[in-house]
Design a protein around this motif. Structure first.
Motif, mmCIF file in Angstrom:
data_model
loop_
_atom_site.group_PDB
_atom_site.id
_atom_site.type_symbol
_atom_site.label_atom_id
_atom_site.label_comp_id
_atom_site.label_asym_id
_atom_site.label_seq_id
_atom_site.Cartn_x
_atom_site.Cartn_y
_atom_site.Cartn_z
ATOM 1 N N ASN A 1 -22.437 17.262 34.057
ATOM 2 C CA ASN A 1 -22.007 17.715 35.389
ATOM 3 C C ASN A 1 -20.945 18.800 35.345
ATOM 4 N N GLY A 2 -20.701 19.331 34.173
ATOM 5 C CA GLY A 2 -19.753 20.437 34.041
ATOM 6 C C GLY A 2 -18.313 20.050 34.271
ATOM 7 N N ILE A 3 -17.994 18.796 34.057
ATOM 8 C CA ILE A 3 -16.601 18.355 34.261
ATOM 9 C C ILE A 3 -15.805 18.578 32.962
ATOM 10 N N ALA A 4 -14.641 19.201 33.128
ATOM 11 C CA ALA A 4 -13.788 19.476 31.960
ATOM 12 C C ALA A 4 -12.379 19.017 32.293
ATOM 13 N N ASP A 5 -12.060 17.773 31.904
ATOM 14 C CA ASP A 5 -10.754 17.232 32.277
ATOM 15 C C ASP A 5 -9.950 16.739 31.081
ATOM 16 N N ASP A 6 -10.391 17.077 29.872
ATOM 17 C CA ASP A 6 -9.590 16.749 28.691
ATOM 18 C C ASP A 6 -9.933 17.750 27.587
ATOM 19 N N MET A 7 -9.326 17.554 26.424
ATOM 20 C CA MET A 7 -9.498 18.521 25.329
ATOM 21 C C MET A 7 -10.951 18.567 24.841
ATOM 22 N N VAL A 8 -11.633 17.406 24.796
ATOM 23 C CA VAL A 8 -13.027 17.388 24.328
ATOM 24 C C VAL A 8 -13.918 18.151 25.304
ATOM 25 N N THR A 9 -13.829 17.805 26.577
ATOM 26 C CA THR A 9 -14.776 18.412 27.530
ATOM 27 C C THR A 9 -14.458 19.887 27.804
ATOM 28 N N THR A 10 -13.185 20.275 27.773
ATOM 29 C CA THR A 10 -12.887 21.713 27.970
ATOM 30 C C THR A 10 -13.454 22.511 26.790
ATOM 31 N N THR A 11 -13.304 21.972 25.587
ATOM 32 C CA THR A 11 -13.827 22.680 24.406
ATOM 33 C C THR A 11 -15.350 22.747 24.472
ATOM 34 N N LEU A 12 -15.979 21.639 24.879
ATOM 35 C CA LEU A 12 -17.450 21.621 24.949
ATOM 36 C C LEU A 12 -17.968 22.656 25.948
ATOM 37 N N LEU A 13 -17.284 22.798 27.066
ATOM 38 C CA LEU A 13 -17.748 23.795 28.048
ATOM 39 C C LEU A 13 -17.464 25.219 27.575
ATOM 40 N N ALA A 14 -16.424 25.368 26.757
ATOM 41 C CA ALA A 14 -16.027 26.730 26.352
ATOM 42 C C ALA A 14 -16.800 27.256 25.141
ATOM 43 N N THR A 15 -17.442 26.364 24.393
ATOM 44 C CA THR A 15 -18.069 26.845 23.153
ATOM 45 C C THR A 15 -19.448 27.446 23.398
ATOM 46 N N THR A 16 -19.767 28.433 22.558
ATOM 47 C CA THR A 16 -21.133 28.976 22.575
ATOM 48 C C THR A 16 -21.868 28.526 21.316
ATOM 49 N N ALA A 17 -21.186 27.721 20.490
ATOM 50 C CA ALA A 17 -21.821 27.214 19.259
ATOM 51 C C ALA A 17 -22.829 26.131 19.622
ATOM 52 N N LYS A 18 -23.700 25.825 18.673
ATOM 53 C CA LYS A 18 -24.659 24.732 18.848
ATOM 54 C C LYS A 18 -23.877 23.420 18.993
ATOM 55 N N VAL A 19 -24.290 22.583 19.961
ATOM 56 C CA VAL A 19 -23.615 21.289 20.137
ATOM 57 C C VAL A 19 -24.632 20.165 19.906
#
Ligand code: CTP
Length: 402
Positions: free
Chosen positions: A99-117
């Motif tokens: 849902n595109g929620i970024a409220d901590d260090m893990v989720t902000t990094t996940l939304l910001a990366t262009t690397a394979k996840v």
């Protein structure tokens, strides 16, 4: 196998966090540079210190705890990563990411990366089956995220079913496969390269040797490994570092090199004999240091085994590539060696030419081959030359088989 690969491991709060410690340890042991981000709930299970020790890097928890004031940590980590793994991934983090929620260090990094996840879920079997979780996983798959399916078995909550975090060693295998170069021409082939000089002992403090620096052989080994080969570099004493992606075998004498090459020969597809092997060794190795005497001294020498010629008599399917250092009539002598040693190719150079031969970073050579080929390669760095020579030989062999 993972040398110089940069991996961010995002650890979220489930009992499988302990397995993530093993995962980080194994990735680091395989050569990867691993940085860990934890959620607050992950910290309820394991202290950041465990991950710090296993990764030998700082562990990130708080988005606002900037360890380096010159960068913004979550953006920096997101950009740094070649691969991001979320392990264990809870239903909560999967829901937030979907849902595109970024409220901590893990989720902000996940939304910001262009690397394979890659997301490795671990949760109770009913949670994994829950319609919302399934919907979120399907949505993330559509968005390009990859999932490492949980395995079936006993779950910490007492249930038996699907929901166990995949075993760390299996995740490491997947990561190695992901990074292993595909479609390289020497993939699946074993290439043995010899390099450097040999030392033939006279007494405990003296030896016979030559000026070989090992640079051309090391460049050949690196090129073979970069073209996908499982490469073994057998080297006499030199003062340069072996490439990181080869198996290194250190030898001293012509006999030591012979033994090491023969041990590898049956399973090799290509043998490249770049080494400047001594043709002679002292007949007797003195046990004590030789004392000077008045007048002249003579050391009786005997022939060493010609390794290339010996391989020429033993070869079955192996491609044999030799080198020839000449001071005159380069091509003529190279062709003679090709035939005499039953080699497939000889790479010959005139060591008297400026910027060519022992110790230099450049070389210019002529390739002569069993197929009548005679090709000149003008001045190139040894690394460039090594790659061009191997690519040329691979192509010639391919054309020959048509
Ligand atoms: N070679 C080898 N074992 C030896 C000597 C040489 O395997 N005892 C290999 C080298 O690694 C190289 C090739 O043979 O690939 C040519 O070596 P070179 O020294 O140039 O040729 P020689 O056979 O020694 O001939 P000459 O001394 O007459 O030049």
């Amino acid at each position: 196998m993972l040398t110089s690969k940069k991996i961010v491991v995002c650890v979220t709060g489930g009992i499988a966090v302990y397995k993530a410690v093993a995962l980080v340890s194994k990735l680091t042991q395989a050569g990867a540079d691993v940085k860990v981000i934890m959620t607050r709930s992950a910290m309820e299970f394991v202290q950041p210190l465990s991950f710090q020790v296993m990764s030998r890097n700082d562990v990130y928890v708080d988005t606002f705890d900037e360890k380096d004031s010159s960068v913004i940590a979550h953006i920096n980590l997101a950009d740094w990563a070649d691969l991001v793994i979320v392990a264990p991934a809870t239903a909560n983090v999967i829901g937030k990411l979907a849902n595109g929620i970024a409220d901590d260090m893990v989720t902000t990094t996940l939304l910001a990366t262009t690397a394979k996840v890659w997301i490795a879920p671990a949760m109770n079997v009913h949670m994994y089956d829950n319609a919302a979780v399934k919907r979120n996983i399907a949505r993330l798959s559509e968005d390009g995220y990859s999932f490492i399916e949980p395995s079936e078995g006993f779950l910490a909550c007492g249930y038996v079913g699907k929901g166990r975090l995949e075993e760390p060693e299996n995740i490491v295998k997947l990561v190695e496969d992901y990074f292993s170069p595909k479609d390289l021409p020497l993939k699946g082939q074993k290439v043995v390269v010899t390099a450097g000089p040999t030392r033939e002992r006279i007494d405990p403090v003296r030896f016979l040797t030559n000026f070989s620096s090992g640079k051309m052989g090391y460049a050949m080994a690196e090129a073979a490994a970069n073209l996908g080969a499982d490469t073994v570099l057998i080297s006499g004493p030199v003062s340069i570092d072996a490439p990181s992606n080869v198996t290194f075998v250190s030898v001293e004498s012509a006999q030591g090199m012979y033994d090491a090459v023969v041990a590898q020969f049956d399973t090799a597809s290509i043998v490249i004999k770049t080494a400047a092997v001594a043709d002679y060794k002292p007949k007797v190795v003195q046990a004590q240091k030789m004392k000077k005497q008045p007048g002249e001294a003579t050391i009786a020498l005997e022939r060493t085994t010609d390794i290339l010629a010996e391989l020429g008599t033993r070869k079955t399917n192996q491609l044999l590539i030799g080198f020839a250092a000449e001071t005159n009539d380069v091509v003529h002598y190279a062709k003679g060696k090709l035939e005499k040693k039953n080699a497939d190719y000889i790479i010959a150079n005139d060591v008297t030419e400026a910027g060519s031969g022992f110790g230099t970073d450049t070389n210019s050579v002529t390739l002569v081959g069993h197929n009548g080929v005679e090709m000149h390669f003008p001045h190139l760095t040894k690394k460039e030359l090594a790659l061009q020579l191997l690519q040329t030989i691979i192509q010639l062999e391919k054309d020959g088989r048509k």
